[in-house]
Design a protein around this motif. Structure first.
Motif, mmCIF file in Angstrom:
data_model
loop_
_atom_site.group_PDB
_atom_site.id
_atom_site.type_symbol
_atom_site.label_atom_id
_atom_site.label_comp_id
_atom_site.label_asym_id
_atom_site.label_seq_id
_atom_site.Cartn_x
_atom_site.Cartn_y
_atom_site.Cartn_z
ATOM 1 N N MET A 1 47.223 45.975 44.701
ATOM 2 C CA MET A 1 46.825 44.654 45.166
ATOM 3 C C MET A 1 48.050 43.771 45.417
ATOM 4 S SD MET A 1 44.343 42.945 46.073
ATOM 5 C CE MET A 1 43.029 41.870 45.738
ATOM 6 N N SER A 2 49.057 43.902 44.572
ATOM 7 C CA SER A 2 50.228 43.055 44.763
ATOM 8 C C SER A 2 51.006 43.442 46.023
ATOM 9 C CB SER A 2 51.141 43.120 43.535
ATOM 10 O OG SER A 2 51.704 44.402 43.405
ATOM 11 N N THR A 3 50.963 44.704 46.414
ATOM 12 C CA THR A 3 51.655 45.090 47.641
ATOM 13 C C THR A 3 50.957 44.514 48.865
ATOM 14 O OG1 THR A 3 50.455 47.175 47.740
ATOM 15 C CG2 THR A 3 52.598 47.204 46.650
ATOM 16 N N ALA A 4 49.633 44.464 48.837
ATOM 17 C CA ALA A 4 48.903 43.856 49.955
ATOM 18 C C ALA A 4 49.189 42.365 50.027
ATOM 19 C CB ALA A 4 47.409 44.105 49.799
ATOM 20 N N ILE A 5 49.251 41.720 48.865
ATOM 21 C CA ILE A 5 49.556 40.288 48.838
ATOM 22 C C ILE A 5 50.999 40.058 49.291
ATOM 23 C CG2 ILE A 5 49.844 38.300 47.317
ATOM 24 C CD1 ILE A 5 47.445 39.356 45.719
ATOM 25 N N ASN A 6 51.909 40.911 48.858
ATOM 26 C CA ASN A 6 53.304 40.782 49.303
ATOM 27 C C ASN A 6 53.424 40.968 50.811
ATOM 28 O OD1 ASN A 6 54.195 40.302 46.739
ATOM 29 N ND2 ASN A 6 54.783 42.434 46.337
ATOM 30 N N LEU B 1 51.070 40.465 53.025
ATOM 31 C CA LEU B 1 50.444 39.303 53.653
ATOM 32 C C LEU B 1 51.370 38.090 53.582
ATOM 33 C CD1 LEU B 1 47.764 38.583 55.005
ATOM 34 C CD2 LEU B 1 46.948 37.831 52.786
ATOM 35 N N THR B 2 52.027 37.918 52.467
ATOM 36 C CA THR B 2 52.939 36.790 52.311
ATOM 37 C C THR B 2 54.150 36.915 53.235
ATOM 38 O OG1 THR B 2 52.261 36.616 49.998
ATOM 39 C CG2 THR B 2 54.259 35.472 50.622
ATOM 40 N N ARG C 1 52.722 36.639 57.107
ATOM 41 C CA ARG C 1 51.570 35.759 57.349
ATOM 42 C C ARG C 1 51.648 35.052 58.691
ATOM 43 N NH1 ARG C 1 52.154 30.129 55.385
ATOM 44 N NH2 ARG C 1 54.352 29.880 54.904
ATOM 45 N N PRO D 1 48.108 32.588 51.148
ATOM 46 C CA PRO D 1 49.201 33.172 50.358
ATOM 47 C C PRO D 1 50.043 32.133 49.619
ATOM 48 C CG PRO D 1 49.082 34.270 52.453
ATOM 49 C CD PRO D 1 48.130 33.099 52.509
ATOM 50 N N ILE E 1 48.495 31.592 46.199
ATOM 51 C CA ILE E 1 48.418 32.734 45.265
ATOM 52 C C ILE E 1 49.652 32.798 44.407
ATOM 53 C CG2 ILE E 1 48.292 35.250 45.127
ATOM 54 C CD1 ILE E 1 46.561 35.200 47.605
#
Length: 140
Positions: A2-7, A9-10, A13, A137, A140
């Motif tokens: 999950m953190s890789t997807a958020i990273n 996306l960030t 973005r 993002p 988060i």
């Protein structure tokens, strides 16, 4: 995971929200083209309505000369009658006979309204996805 997807996306973005913006602009262009191509179908639907009830609905008369930006308002009477039930919140104040008439029309007379609504929904989804990707993002 999950953190890789958020990273991802960030980090990307701006590019991702730009893609959604471009898709929204394309949807908007399709909406304009569709509005121009469906003008004749609108007039046919209005003439069928006038033949049955003697006059166009007041909502249609108010907005019919407003151009593209008021075309959804112009068609709102027909869209509400097509999508919502009789005596519902959205069709209050509308004649049930008029609602039944519009619902019972063949698809060739109402398909352009369904396309118009779907294009609007897709455009709104692209708008919210663009905003969500761009702004969420940072929260988060």
């Amino acid at each position: 995971m999950m953190s890789t997807a958020i990273n991802f996306l960030t980090m990307h973005r701006i590019e991702i929200s730009g893609i959604f913006m471009i898709l929204g602009i394309i949807t908007y262009a399709f909406s304009i083209i569709h509005d121009k191509l469906s003008k004749e179908k609108f007039l046919t639907l209005c003439s069928l309505f006038v033949n049955k009830f003697g006059a166009r609905p007041a909502e249609v008369l108010i907005y019919q000369g407003g151009g593209f930006f008021f075309s959804f308002m112009r068609d709102a009477f027909f869209i509400k009658a097509l999508y919502f039930k009789e005596n519902s919140f959205h069709t209050r104040g509308m004649n049930n006979e008029q609602i039944r008439f519009i619902k019972e029309l063949p698809n060739q007379h109402t398909d352009w309204l369904r396309i118009k609504v779907r294009l609007s929904i897709v455009g709104i989804i692209f708008l919210f996805m663009m905003l969500a990707v761009f702004y969420l993002p940072s929260f988060i």
